[in-house]
Design a protein around this motif. Structure first.
Motif, PDB file in Angstrom:
ATOM      1  N   LEU A  55       0.832  -1.198   0.000  1.00 37.71           N
ATOM      2  CA  LEU A  55       0.000   0.000   0.000  1.00 37.71           C
ATOM      3  C   LEU A  55       0.872   1.255   0.000  1.00 37.71           C
ATOM      4  O   LEU A  55       1.848   1.345   0.740  1.00 37.71           O
ATOM      5  CB  LEU A  55      -0.948  -0.008   1.199  1.00 37.71           C
ATOM      6  CG  LEU A  55      -1.965  -1.157   1.224  1.00 37.71           C
ATOM      7  CD1 LEU A  55      -2.872  -1.044   2.436  1.00 37.71           C
ATOM      8  CD2 LEU A  55      -2.792  -1.183  -0.060  1.00 37.71           C
ATOM      9  N   PRO A  56       0.506   2.240  -0.813  1.00 35.79           N
ATOM     10  CA  PRO A  56       1.307   3.456  -0.953  1.00 35.79           C
ATOM     11  C   PRO A  56       0.958   4.496   0.104  1.00 35.79           C
ATOM     12  O   PRO A  56       0.305   4.185   1.108  1.00 35.79           O
ATOM     13  CB  PRO A  56       0.915   3.938  -2.358  1.00 35.79           C
ATOM     14  CG  PRO A  56      -0.531   3.546  -2.460  1.00 35.79           C
ATOM     15  CD  PRO A  56      -0.659   2.242  -1.706  1.00 35.79           C
ATOM     16  N   SER A  85       7.490   2.101   3.413  1.00 35.67           N
ATOM     17  CA  SER A  85       8.175   1.290   2.390  1.00 35.67           C
ATOM     18  C   SER A  85       8.581   2.103   1.177  1.00 35.67           C
ATOM     19  O   SER A  85       9.384   1.658   0.366  1.00 35.67           O
ATOM     20  CB  SER A  85       7.258   0.161   1.928  1.00 35.67           C
ATOM     21  OG  SER A  85       6.121   0.711   1.264  1.00 35.67           O
ATOM     22  N   GLY A  86       7.984   3.296   1.035  1.00 38.38           N
ATOM     23  CA  GLY A  86       8.224   4.089  -0.165  1.00 38.38           C
ATOM     24  C   GLY A  86       7.435   3.587  -1.363  1.00 38.38           C
ATOM     25  O   GLY A  86       7.687   4.001  -2.501  1.00 38.38           O
ATOM     26  N   ALA A 124      -5.870  -1.383  -4.440  1.00 37.96           N
ATOM     27  CA  ALA A 124      -4.448  -1.027  -4.436  1.00 37.96           C
ATOM     28  C   ALA A 124      -3.587  -2.260  -4.213  1.00 37.96           C
ATOM     29  O   ALA A 124      -2.551  -2.444  -4.867  1.00 37.96           O
ATOM     30  CB  ALA A 124      -4.170   0.021  -3.358  1.00 37.96           C
ATOM     31  N   ALA A 125      -4.018  -3.135  -3.311  1.00 40.20           N
ATOM     32  CA  ALA A 125      -3.249  -4.340  -3.019  1.00 40.20           C
ATOM     33  C   ALA A 125      -3.239  -5.314  -4.190  1.00 40.20           C
ATOM     34  O   ALA A 125      -2.315  -6.119  -4.320  1.00 40.20           O
ATOM     35  CB  ALA A 125      -3.794  -5.012  -1.765  1.00 40.20           C
ATOM     36  N   CYS A 126      -4.246  -5.244  -5.048  1.00 39.18           N
ATOM     37  CA  CYS A 126      -4.291  -6.128  -6.214  1.00 39.18           C
ATOM     38  C   CYS A 126      -3.144  -5.850  -7.185  1.00 39.18           C
ATOM     39  O   CYS A 126      -2.833  -6.676  -8.034  1.00 39.18           O
ATOM     40  CB  CYS A 126      -5.633  -5.997  -6.940  1.00 39.18           C
ATOM     41  SG  CYS A 126      -6.991  -6.884  -6.135  1.00 39.18           S
ATOM     42  N   LEU A 127      -2.498  -4.693  -7.064  1.00 35.19           N
ATOM     43  CA  LEU A 127      -1.350  -4.380  -7.910  1.00 35.19           C
ATOM     44  C   LEU A 127      -0.068  -5.049  -7.430  1.00 35.19           C
ATOM     45  O   LEU A 127       0.937  -5.040  -8.133  1.00 35.19           O
ATOM     46  CB  LEU A 127      -1.132  -2.861  -7.958  1.00 35.19           C
ATOM     47  CG  LEU A 127      -1.925  -2.104  -9.012  1.00 35.19           C
ATOM     48  CD1 LEU A 127      -1.877  -0.615  -8.757  1.00 35.19           C
ATOM     49  CD2 LEU A 127      -1.400  -2.416 -10.406  1.00 35.19           C
ATOM     50  N   GLY A 128      -0.092  -5.610  -6.233  1.00 30.10           N
ATOM     51  CA  GLY A 128       1.099  -6.277  -5.718  1.00 30.10           C
ATOM     52  C   GLY A 128       1.303  -7.634  -6.363  1.00 30.10           C
ATOM     53  O   GLY A 128       0.429  -8.162  -7.055  1.00 30.10           O
ATOM     54  N   SER A 129       2.464  -8.218  -6.102  1.00 30.39           N
ATOM     55  CA  SER A 129       2.816  -9.495  -6.726  1.00 30.39           C
ATOM     56  C   SER A 129       2.692 -10.687  -5.783  1.00 30.39           C
ATOM     57  O   SER A 129       2.905 -11.822  -6.192  1.00 30.39           O
ATOM     58  CB  SER A 129       4.252  -9.431  -7.264  1.00 30.39           C
ATOM     59  OG  SER A 129       5.158  -9.100  -6.229  1.00 30.39           O
TER      60      SER A 129
END
Length: 201
Positions: A55-56, A85-86, A124-129
């Motif tokens: 998350l950003p 985390s940046g 937003a989390a769906c963009l993670g791997s």
């Protein structure tokens, strides 16, 4: 007990580095209303504060929503909006963002601003791997299933075979569009079964 964490950027690094995820989680719960969502959000925020998940800034919300979420679930708890985390998510590569928002909105148990905040975090989390629960910053897959079941109960019912949640959400989008890419006659005989239904730890 004090429910504050310095919002000044030059003071912010020290408390977050020195505090563990568990400690931040406990601090959040000390301010929380003890609703089910406050417990899951405390996990997400505590993970975000130590740089876990994807998350950003502002958890993927706009600054006003971010502050309203804190005020709603953790009144008196102050938190800077920058992601430790940046992380910075590129929504330009997520053509399905609006479709995911609509999909989740259709299954919301209680439509409104608070559900919209959760939807924004999930999308937003769906963009993670990684697995969705990891990218959100939840502590286990069971926590994710519980959160989705509470806020989007019909989705939990639909995922009766316990498919991995990211794959399940995207499968719902494909089916809504009439797209059936998988050629297996049933999941049980598919050679990629473990990719969709295998363990997530």
């Amino acid at each position: 007990m004090s429910c504050t964490l310095s919002m000044a950027s030059n003071d912010r690094v020290e408390p977050l580095v020195m505090k563990s995820r568990q400690h931040i989680y406990e601090d959040l719960l000390a301010c929380a209303d003890q609703s089910p969502n406050s417990v899951w959000l405390a996990q997400i925020i505590a993970s975000w504060c130590v740089g876990d998940g994807v998350l950003p800034d502002s958890l993927g919300l706009n600054p006003e929503q971010f502050q309203r979420l804190l005020d709603r679930y953790f009144p008196g708890y102050s938190l800077a909006p920058e992601a430790f985390s940046g992380s910075s998510l590129d929504y330009s590569r997520m053509l399905e963002k609006q479709d995911l928002e609509i999909l989740l909105g259709q299954f919301a148990a209680n439509p409104g601003a608070e559900t919209e905040w959760l939807i924004a975090l999930i999308v937003a989390a769906c963009l993670g791997s990684d697995h969705l629960w990891q990218d959100l910053g939840l502590w286990s897959r069971s926590d994710l299933s519980a959160m989705l079941g509470y806020n989007f109960p019909e989705l939990l019912v639909r995922n009766s075979k316990d498919m991995k949640w990211k794959k399940f959400l995207y499968k719902q989008l494909c089916e809504a569009e009439g797209l059936y890419v998988c050629r297996a006659p049933s999941c049980e005989v598919c050679k990629d079964y473990q990719q969709c239904f295998g363990p997530e730890d």
